[in-house]
Motif scaffolding. Sequence first.
Motif, PDB file in Angstrom:
ATOM      1  N   VAL A  84      26.048  21.270  52.528  1.00  0.00           N
ATOM      2  CA  VAL A  84      25.536  22.160  53.564  1.00  0.00           C
ATOM      3  C   VAL A  84      24.816  21.322  54.610  1.00  0.00           C
ATOM      4  N   GLU A  85      25.085  21.602  55.872  1.00  0.00           N
ATOM      5  CA  GLU A  85      24.434  20.921  56.984  1.00  0.00           C
ATOM      6  C   GLU A  85      23.245  21.765  57.426  1.00  0.00           C
ATOM      7  N   VAL A  86      22.109  21.132  57.668  1.00  0.00           N
ATOM      8  CA  VAL A  86      20.911  21.821  58.144  1.00  0.00           C
ATOM      9  C   VAL A  86      20.563  21.235  59.508  1.00  0.00           C
ATOM     10  N   LEU A  87      20.404  22.104  60.510  1.00  0.00           N
ATOM     11  CA  LEU A  87      20.180  21.681  61.889  1.00  0.00           C
ATOM     12  C   LEU A  87      18.878  22.270  62.407  1.00  0.00           C
ATOM     13  N   PHE A  88      18.063  21.400  63.031  1.00  0.00           N
ATOM     14  CA  PHE A  88      16.847  21.848  63.711  1.00  0.00           C
ATOM     15  C   PHE A  88      16.804  21.191  65.076  1.00  0.00           C
ATOM     16  N   ARG A 122      15.491  21.172  50.814  1.00  0.00           N
ATOM     17  CA  ARG A 122      16.133  19.918  50.427  1.00  0.00           C
ATOM     18  C   ARG A 122      16.317  18.991  51.622  1.00  0.00           C
ATOM     19  N   SER A 123      16.432  19.553  52.832  1.00  0.00           N
ATOM     20  CA  SER A 123      16.675  18.734  54.024  1.00  0.00           C
ATOM     21  C   SER A 123      15.499  17.833  54.377  1.00  0.00           C
ATOM     22  N   GLY A 124      14.280  18.226  54.026  1.00  0.00           N
ATOM     23  CA  GLY A 124      13.101  17.443  54.364  1.00  0.00           C
ATOM     24  C   GLY A 124      12.704  17.537  55.827  1.00  0.00           C
ATOM     25  N   LEU A 125      13.285  18.467  56.568  1.00  0.00           N
ATOM     26  CA  LEU A 125      12.994  18.558  58.005  1.00  0.00           C
ATOM     27  C   LEU A 125      11.550  18.948  58.293  1.00  0.00           C
ATOM     28  N   ALA A 126      10.927  19.696  57.411  1.00  0.00           N
ATOM     29  CA  ALA A 126       9.526  20.080  57.637  1.00  0.00           C
ATOM     30  C   ALA A 126       8.629  18.849  57.711  1.00  0.00           C
ATOM     31  N   GLU A 127       8.963  17.822  56.928  1.00  0.00           N
ATOM     32  CA  GLU A 127       8.170  16.595  56.932  1.00  0.00           C
ATOM     33  C   GLU A 127       8.553  15.666  58.084  1.00  0.00           C
ATOM     34  N   ARG A 128       9.800  15.701  58.506  1.00  0.00           N
ATOM     35  CA  ARG A 128      10.302  14.765  59.534  1.00  0.00           C
ATOM     36  C   ARG A 128      10.047  15.222  60.960  1.00  0.00           C
TER      37      ARG A 128
END
Length: 97
Positions: free
Chosen positions: A7-11, A36-42
Motif C-alpha cells: 500500500v502506498e501512503v501519500l502526504f 506503518r508509514s511513519g509520516l507523522a514523525e517525518r
Amino acid sequence: MAQELAVEVLFAGAGGAVTVTVRLPPGATVRDAIARSGLAERCPDFALHEAGVGVFGAARALDAPVEDGDRVEIYRPLAADPKDARRLRTRAAARKK
C-alpha cells in the motif's frame, strides 16, 4: 499463509509530497497503513486529527480496510474556503479593469 498487501501512503505537506510504500497483513486498515508509514514523525506539518483521508481520491474512514495496490492519501485542511478565494480573485480582477 495470506500474502502481504503493498500500500502506498501519500502526504502532500507544505514542503512537498512524500510517498511511502508499506507492507501490511491482510485485513489492515487505512489507520494501520498511515501508522506503518511513519509520516507523522517525518513531516512536521502532519496532523491526522485535522486531516481527511481517502483512497485514490475517494474519502474513507480510518477503520476502512485497504487492498493490495491502494494509495492512501492524507489531506491537509484547506487554507481558505474555495468560494471565498474565488470571490476575492473576482473582486481583485474587477478592480484592475
